[in-house]
Design a protein around this motif. Structure first.
Motif, short mmCIF file in Angstrom:
data_model
loop_
_atom_site.label_atom_id
_atom_site.label_comp_id
_atom_site.label_asym_id
_atom_site.label_seq_id
_atom_site.Cartn_x
_atom_site.Cartn_y
_atom_site.Cartn_z
N UNK A 182 0.97 -1.22 -0.18
CA UNK A 182 -0.28 0.11 -0.19
C UNK A 182 0.82 1.47 0.45
N UNK A 183 2.33 1.17 0.67
CA UNK A 183 2.83 2.28 0.12
C UNK A 183 4.31 1.73 0.42
N UNK A 184 5.50 3.28 0.43
CA UNK A 184 6.96 2.70 0.23
C UNK A 184 7.69 3.65 -0.08
N UNK A 185 9.08 3.34 -0.28
CA UNK A 185 9.67 3.68 -0.74
C UNK A 185 10.20 3.23 -2.30
N UNK A 186 11.33 4.12 -2.59
CA UNK A 186 11.95 3.72 -3.86
C UNK A 186 13.21 4.94 -4.16
N UNK A 187 14.80 3.93 -4.39
CA UNK A 187 15.59 4.70 -4.52
C UNK A 187 16.30 3.75 -6.37
N UNK A 188 16.46 4.73 -7.05
CA UNK A 188 17.12 4.95 -8.77
C UNK A 188 18.38 5.29 -8.82
N UNK A 189 19.24 4.93 -8.85
CA UNK A 189 20.36 5.03 -9.56
C UNK A 189 20.82 4.17 -10.80
N UNK A 190 22.73 4.87 -11.01
CA UNK A 190 22.91 4.16 -12.41
C UNK A 190 23.80 3.64 -11.30
N UNK A 191 24.43 2.39 -11.94
CA UNK A 191 25.30 1.44 -10.94
C UNK A 191 26.16 0.16 -12.07
N UNK A 192 26.91 -0.09 -11.63
CA UNK A 192 27.64 -1.09 -12.75
C UNK A 192 27.17 -2.05 -12.43
N UNK A 193 26.99 -3.07 -12.97
CA UNK A 193 27.03 -4.61 -13.33
C UNK A 193 27.50 -5.58 -12.31
N UNK A 194 27.09 -6.19 -11.21
CA UNK A 194 28.40 -7.20 -11.12
C UNK A 194 28.14 -7.80 -11.61
N UNK A 195 29.23 -9.00 -11.52
CA UNK A 195 30.04 -10.49 -12.97
C UNK A 195 28.50 -10.69 -13.10
N UNK A 196 27.95 -11.79 -11.13
CA UNK A 196 26.65 -12.91 -11.77
C UNK A 196 25.91 -12.27 -12.21
N UNK A 197 24.99 -10.63 -11.40
CA UNK A 197 23.95 -10.23 -12.45
C UNK A 197 24.69 -9.76 -13.85
N UNK A 198 25.65 -9.82 -14.05
CA UNK A 198 25.93 -9.41 -15.73
C UNK A 198 25.26 -10.64 -16.99
N UNK A 199 26.03 -11.97 -16.51
CA UNK A 199 25.99 -13.48 -16.85
C UNK A 199 24.11 -13.73 -16.41
N UNK A 200 23.41 -12.78 -15.55
CA UNK A 200 21.41 -13.15 -15.85
C UNK A 200 21.56 -12.25 -17.47
N UNK A 201 22.04 -10.89 -17.48
CA UNK A 201 21.19 -10.21 -18.09
C UNK A 201 22.36 -10.55 -19.59
N UNK A 202 22.84 -10.80 -19.47
CA UNK A 202 24.04 -11.66 -20.73
C UNK A 202 24.89 -10.21 -21.64
N UNK A 203 25.48 -9.31 -20.21
CA UNK A 203 26.05 -8.31 -20.41
C UNK A 203 27.49 -8.32 -19.57
N UNK A 204 27.63 -7.01 -20.06
CA UNK A 204 29.34 -7.49 -19.63
C UNK A 204 29.63 -6.43 -18.18
N UNK A 205 30.30 -7.27 -17.45
CA UNK A 205 30.72 -6.55 -16.54
C UNK A 205 30.38 -5.56 -16.40
N UNK A 206 30.08 -4.63 -15.27
CA UNK A 206 30.59 -2.86 -15.75
C UNK A 206 29.98 -2.65 -16.06
#
Length: 246
Positions: A182-206
């Motif tokens: 029903x309510x909450x908070x959200x934070x959004x920024x630009x950041x480099x991908x970590x290696x494990x996340x980059x692999x799942x997304x098919x992208x390069x680390x950083x």
């Protein structure tokens, strides 16, 4: 399904409204009422849930605020949900709809975990959570987001690792367990991908992605969900409004 037979009573109206909205929301997301379908009228819903038409009207108003339905005076309430999985509002499902192409969610992790640190940070009554990680892809297989949700392992949510999501929707599963954001908070920024996340997304680390952290609570203050998302900046944009309408 919850049966409602008693009339409205002082102190119960708000809770009734939340319960009704949660049940109708789960039915819409699960596909019982498809896009463009006309919901039952206020009188029929009032009889079904054992409440006044005013309570039904407020519950429908909550669904309209989430862009799940559109109410037309003298006609009724039509479902406007387009079938994409929804998260807590504001949801990435609405952002995916803007893409103009079908988006499929692939579950890459569904596991119960004990996380005392998270429990302490959100004042959760329990320390066990469902860890649900999903990659969302366009029809051609291109990944556009990675979402890591952490939800209290209560009720139906605790069964997800074995039984899956209700209607393939985390929102519907949470609603069945009595957890509606029903309510909450959200934070959004630009950041480099970590290696494990980059692999799942098919992208390069950083590679630079939009990094969002959203924490939501129920209307009565209970922790509902923490979701950490990596969003392809080519597919998402931040849209805010300010000032009074003229």
């Amino acid at each position: 399904m919850v049966e409602h037979t008693s009339p409205d009573r002082p102190g119960r109206t708000a809770l009734k409204r939340q319960e009704i909205a949660a049940e109708l929301r789960a039915e819409i997301v699960a596909g019982r009422y498809g896009n463009g379908a006309l919901l039952p009228g206020e009188n029929e819903l009032a009889q079904r849930f054992g409440v006044s038409r005013g309570t039904i009207r407020r519950a429908l108003g909550a669904l309209a605020d989430e862009d799940l339905i559109d109410t037309q005076t003298g006609v009724g309430s039509f479902v406007t949900f387009d079938g994409q999985p929804l998260g807590a509002e504001p949801s990435w499902g609405h952002a995916f709809a803007v893409l103009g192409a079908p988006v499929q969610a692939e579950i890459v992790r569904a596991q119960l975990v004990v996380d005392p640190e998270l429990a302490a940070s959100v004042s959760s009554a329990g320390m066990e959570f469902l860890a649900l990680d999903r990659v969302r892809r366009l029809a051609d297989g291109t990944p556009v987001s990675l979402e890591r949700s952490r939800v209290p392992a209560v009720g139906r949510i605790a069964d997800v690792p074995l039984d899956g999501l209700v209607g393939n929707s985390l929102t519907a599963t949470m609603a069945e367990a009595g957890l509606t954001s029903a309510r909450g908070e959200q934070w959004i920024a630009v950041a480099p991908l970590e290696p494990a996340d980059a692999e799942l997304l098919g992208r390069r680390p950083d590679d630079a992605f939009l990094h969002a952290v959203r924490i939501s609570y129920t209307a009565d203050g209970r922790f509902a969900e923490k979701v950490t998302s990596w969003l392809d900046p080519k597919r998402f944009r931040l849209h805010t409004k300010f000032g009074a309408a003229r």
